[in-house]
Design an enzyme around this catalytic site. Structure first.
Site, PDB file in Angstrom:
ATOM      1  N   GLY A 159     -16.224  91.185  39.297  1.00 24.72           N
ATOM      2  CA  GLY A 159     -15.339  90.485  40.229  1.00 24.72           C
ATOM      3  C   GLY A 159     -15.899  90.456  41.674  1.00 24.72           C
ATOM      4  CB  SER A 160     -14.429  90.195  44.879  1.00 19.41           C
ATOM      5  OG  SER A 160     -13.291  91.408  44.800  1.00 19.41           O
ATOM      6  CD  GLU A 208     -23.914  91.552  37.135  1.00 20.51           C
ATOM      7  OE1 GLU A 208     -24.056  90.988  38.016  1.00 20.51           O
ATOM      8  OE2 GLU A 208     -24.743  92.143  36.187  1.00 20.51           O
ATOM      9  CB  CYS A 231     -20.513  84.930  40.091  1.00 19.65           C
ATOM     10  SG  CYS A 231     -21.091  84.890  38.069  1.00 19.65           S
ATOM     11  CD  GLU A 253     -18.497  84.755  45.613  1.00 19.00           C
ATOM     12  OE1 GLU A 253     -17.420  85.576  45.590  1.00 19.00           O
ATOM     13  OE2 GLU A 253     -19.099  84.478  44.399  1.00 19.00           O
ATOM     14  CE  LYS A 302      -6.526  94.594  36.242  1.00 18.61           C
ATOM     15  NZ  LYS A 302      -5.947  93.100  36.482  1.00 18.61           N
ATOM     16  CB  VAL A 309     -12.535  94.848  43.962  1.00 18.02           C
ATOM     17  CG1 VAL A 309     -11.924  95.793  42.795  1.00 18.02           C
ATOM     18  CG2 VAL A 309     -11.102  94.307  44.424  1.00 18.02           C
ATOM     19  N   GLY A 310     -15.448  95.835  44.052  1.00 17.28           N
ATOM     20  CA  GLY A 310     -16.483  96.343  43.199  1.00 17.28           C
ATOM     21  C   GLY A 310     -17.130  97.591  44.077  1.00 17.28           C
TER      22      GLY A 310
HETATM   23  P1  NAP Z   1     -11.407  90.351  42.194  1.00 11.59           P
HETATM   24  O1  NAP Z   1     -10.391  90.241  42.769  1.00 11.59           O
HETATM   25  O2  NAP Z   1     -12.537  91.541  42.371  1.00 11.59           O
HETATM   26  O3  NAP Z   1     -10.928  90.976  40.791  1.00 11.59           O
HETATM   27  C1  NAP Z   1     -11.593  91.492  39.690  1.00 11.59           C
HETATM   28  C2  NAP Z   1     -10.708  92.492  38.917  1.00 11.59           C
HETATM   29  O4  NAP Z   1     -10.432  93.592  39.504  1.00 11.59           O
HETATM   30  C3  NAP Z   1      -9.319  91.920  38.361  1.00 11.59           C
HETATM   31  O5  NAP Z   1      -9.004  92.364  37.153  1.00 11.59           O
HETATM   32  C4  NAP Z   1      -8.389  92.558  39.258  1.00 11.59           C
HETATM   33  O6  NAP Z   1      -7.294  92.754  39.168  1.00 11.59           O
HETATM   34  C5  NAP Z   1      -9.112  94.025  39.506  1.00 11.59           C
HETATM   35  N1  NAP Z   1      -8.895  94.783  40.713  1.00 11.59           N
HETATM   36  C6  NAP Z   1      -8.535  94.497  41.695  1.00 11.59           C
HETATM   37  N2  NAP Z   1      -8.082  95.355  42.565  1.00 11.59           N
HETATM   38  C7  NAP Z   1      -8.507  96.532  41.944  1.00 11.59           C
HETATM   39  C8  NAP Z   1      -8.748  97.957  42.072  1.00 11.59           C
HETATM   40  N3  NAP Z   1      -8.213  98.241  43.297  1.00 11.59           N
HETATM   41  N4  NAP Z   1      -9.194  98.845  41.362  1.00 11.59           N
HETATM   42  C9  NAP Z   1      -9.522  98.168  39.960  1.00 11.59           C
HETATM   43  N5  NAP Z   1      -9.552  96.969  39.844  1.00 11.59           N
HETATM   44  C10 NAP Z   1      -8.838  96.021  40.594  1.00 11.59           C
HETATM   45  O7  NAP Z   1     -12.339  89.258  41.599  1.00 11.59           O
HETATM   46  P2  NAP Z   1     -11.504  87.866  41.002  1.00 11.59           P
HETATM   47  O8  NAP Z   1     -11.029  87.255  42.196  1.00 11.59           O
HETATM   48  O9  NAP Z   1     -10.916  88.160  39.749  1.00 11.59           O
HETATM   49  O10 NAP Z   1     -13.067  87.117  40.446  1.00 11.59           O
HETATM   50  C11 NAP Z   1     -13.787  86.464  41.540  1.00 11.59           C
HETATM   51  C12 NAP Z   1     -14.781  87.343  41.976  1.00 11.59           C
HETATM   52  O11 NAP Z   1     -15.669  87.525  40.820  1.00 11.59           O
HETATM   53  C13 NAP Z   1     -15.872  86.495  42.599  1.00 11.59           C
HETATM   54  O12 NAP Z   1     -16.471  87.268  43.810  1.00 11.59           O
HETATM   55  C14 NAP Z   1     -17.251  86.155  41.937  1.00 11.59           C
HETATM   56  O13 NAP Z   1     -18.093  85.813  42.361  1.00 11.59           O
HETATM   57  C15 NAP Z   1     -17.124  87.317  40.893  1.00 11.59           C
HETATM   58  N6  NAP Z   1     -17.597  86.975  39.777  1.00 11.59           N
HETATM   59  C16 NAP Z   1     -18.936  87.769  39.379  1.00 11.59           C
HETATM   60  C17 NAP Z   1     -19.572  87.358  38.251  1.00 11.59           C
HETATM   61  C18 NAP Z   1     -20.981  87.876  37.935  1.00 11.59           C
HETATM   62  O14 NAP Z   1     -21.255  88.180  36.804  1.00 11.59           O
HETATM   63  N7  NAP Z   1     -21.517  88.171  39.267  1.00 11.59           N
HETATM   64  C19 NAP Z   1     -18.921  86.424  37.287  1.00 11.59           C
HETATM   65  C20 NAP Z   1     -17.872  86.281  37.552  1.00 11.59           C
HETATM   66  C21 NAP Z   1     -16.901  86.385  38.873  1.00 11.59           C
HETATM   67  P3  NAP Z   1      -6.138  91.439  39.355  1.00 11.59           P
HETATM   68  O15 NAP Z   1      -6.580  90.163  39.014  1.00 11.59           O
HETATM   69  O16 NAP Z   1      -4.962  91.638  38.723  1.00 11.59           O
HETATM   70  O17 NAP Z   1      -6.085  91.290  40.889  1.00 11.59           O
END
Ligand code: NAP
Ligand code: MG
Length: 480
Positions: A227-228, A249, A283, A382, A174, A231-232
């Site tokens: 991701g965030s 992550e 990130c 963040e 996804k 959500v994580g």
């Molecule tokens: P996000 O809002 O947490 O979304 C990540 C993924 O989760 C997206 O595909 C999102 O779908 C999906 N999602 C949202 N709600 C969900 C739910 N209830 N159940 C399952 N999946 C769900 O993160 P983002 O805004 O895309 O990315 C930014 C974040 O990613 C930042 O916090 C960044 O630090 C982190 N990040 C971490 C790393 C690492 O390796 N540590 C690398 C890159 C980014 P939708 O997009 O369709 O909402």
């Protein structure tokens, strides 16, 4: 305008009706990259069924077959890197050079895991009991659910999909809704390589619908999520209810220490790269610049001079150093943190202005917030934009304490010319990745990637360590 769907059981599934989302170019909002399906949770059920049905046979394939298929994907990505990079820059907003670099990285990752398919090694040991031998078999986990963020639209999917497939798992993927075009392009190359139907499935749509269905599905054996933090946490909690294996992550608040003995020219280049390249949307971005008092004023002066040279513009123009912010919601977040910083009183915001360009887009100049305290919100939360803070440290000891004083622990860095500080900081930094005279962002694909504390949870990703998550062991005792 093409309407694109999900890829399930070897077929593309395009919804009837108008369940689509327009994918806009953040450099030019008049440019619609495509219309992408908002799939239903029922399609996730179909994808999980397909992945379950395909898994046993896929696990039994020769490792050479899996290696050859992954190599096919690697070669196709690398052959098409210019076009894929352009598409990625158009939908996500990082510069064309950054985007092509990310695509090449994705190709290299598939190539690395093509080789890993042949190294799914077990172990053989003598038992403590006479006449008995012990074999530790390494086996796939089963069906892997993969949920990815928008900021690395092809590299992060690659570093989860490639090891999953290499080790005999099947996949339900996804991607983030902001970047379905790169994900779909990758899915097409995987389709062209000729994997058996159901081995790889991609369901595109909203996180709250499709993502939620993937991470709560009882037919999924392991979930890898980037991701965030919020959500994580939800993903881990729901996985625990079913005892599903999980790898997360998440965010960072990565410190870069500028020691008193740093080469300031090097330090400024590293800080600018780490804080602002890829529009600060990494990130691993250097978001807290912790500067020894002895060089604080000189460093800030040189940073501001260097920042004035950075060109913010259309991601596809060759003169651009920094592309736009990814969307209006992330831009609002960035602007709200800049407003919080302006109200602090003790801090000063340099840059961070909305910019107008030839086309309408989410352009923001890079921002440096000086005079901050480590407990200010801009240093504890963040932001995920082209924004860095400066925190003045009394000395090296104080700098190390500030660097570690954060709930996150993804990456950290130090600029120093001293072997002693380099060694000391590597030992004492409470982060999963430590950089010396290098930006906190920018990693190799063949070594472990991941953090500590609230940044990561579960086994590390990438390199040979990826097998910890994507395989499981079985210990067999035999009396001959
Ligand atoms: P996000 O809002 O947490 O979304 C990540 C993924 O989760 C997206 O595909 C999102 O779908 C999906 N999602 C949202 N709600 C969900 C739910 N209830 N159940 C399952 N999946 C769900 O993160 P983002 O805004 O895309 O990315 C930014 C974040 O990613 C930042 O916090 C960044 O630090 C982190 N990040 C971490 C790393 C690492 O390796 N540590 C690398 C890159 C980014 P939708 O997009 O369709 O909402
Ligand atoms: Mg988000």
């Amino acid at each position: 305008m093409s309407q694109q769907g999900s890829y399930v059981a070897g077929s593309w599934v395009v919804p009837r009706g108008d369940e689509f989302r327009e994918n806009l170019n953040p450099s030019n909002l008049a440019d619609v990259v495509g219309r992408f399906a908002r799939s239903s949770a029922a399609l996730v059920d179909d994808a999980v069924d397909a992945a379950r049905n395909a898994q046993k046979a896929w696990a039994r394939t020769s490792p050479q077959t899996r290696a050859d298929l992954l190599e096919h994907v690697a070669a196709a990505i690398l052959a098409d890197s210019a076009a894929l990079g352009e598409l990625l820059a158009r939908e996500e907003g990082k510069t064309r050079a950054e985007a092509v670099g990310e695509v090449v990285r994705a190709g290299q990752i598939f190539r690395f895991f093509s080789g890993e398919a042949l190294r799914m090694t077990g172990e053989h040991q003598d038992s403590t009991r006479e006449g008995v031998s012990v074999t530790i078999h390494r086996e796939p986990v089963g069906v892997v659910g993969i949920v990815t963020p928008w900021n690395f639209p092809i590299a992060i999917p690659a570093w989860k999909i490639a090891p999953a497939l290499a080790f005999g798992n099947t996949v339900v993927f996804k991607p983030a809704e902001l970047v379905p075009a790169s994900a779909s392009a990758l899915a097409k190359l995987i389709e062209l390589a000729g994997f058996p139907p159901g081995v790889f499935n991609m369901v595109i749509g909203a996180g709250s619908v499709v993502g939620e269905a993937v991470v709560t599905h009882p037919g999924i054996d392991a979930i890898t999520f980037t991701g965030s933090e919020s959500v994580g946490q939800h993903v881990a909690t729901s996985a625990a209810e079913r005892f599903t294996k999980v790898q997360l992550e998440m965010g960072g608040k990565n410190p870069l220490v500028i020691a008193a003995d740093a080469d300031l020219d090097v330090a400024v280049e590293i800080a600018v790269n780490g804080a602002y390249f890829a529009t600060g949307q990494r990130c691993t971005a250097s978001s807290r610049l912790i500067v020894d008092r002895a060089v604080h004023d000189a460093f800030v002066e040189r940073m501001l001079a260097r920042m004035a040279d950075l060109r913010v513009g259309d991601a596809l123009e060759s003169s651009t150093d920094i592309g736009p912010v990814v969307d209006s919601s992330q831009l609002d977040t960035d602007l709200s943190y800049l407003a919080i910083a302006r109200e602090l009183g003790h801090a000063e915001v340099h840059g961070g202005e909305r910019l107008e360009r030839a086309t309408e887009g989410y352009y923001l100049s890079p921002a440096l917030i000086t005079g901050t305290q480590n407990h200010d919100r801009v240093n504890t939360e963040e932001m995920f934009g082209p924004i860095a803070t400066v925190i003045e440290a009394d000395d090296y000891e104080h700098a190390v304490a500030l660097a570690n004083d954060t709930p996150f622990g993804l990456a950290s860095g130090i600029c120093t010319t001293s072997l002693r500080l380099s060694e000391d900081f590597q030992r004492r930094s409470d982060a999963g990745m430590v950089m010396v005279n290098l930006p906190t962002a920018g990693v190799d694909p063949h070594v472990p990637f991941g953090g500590r504390k609230r940044s990561s949870y579960g086994p590390k990703e990438q390199g040979a360590h990826a097998r910890q998550f994507f395989t499981q062991t079985k210990t067999a005792y035999v009396r001959a």
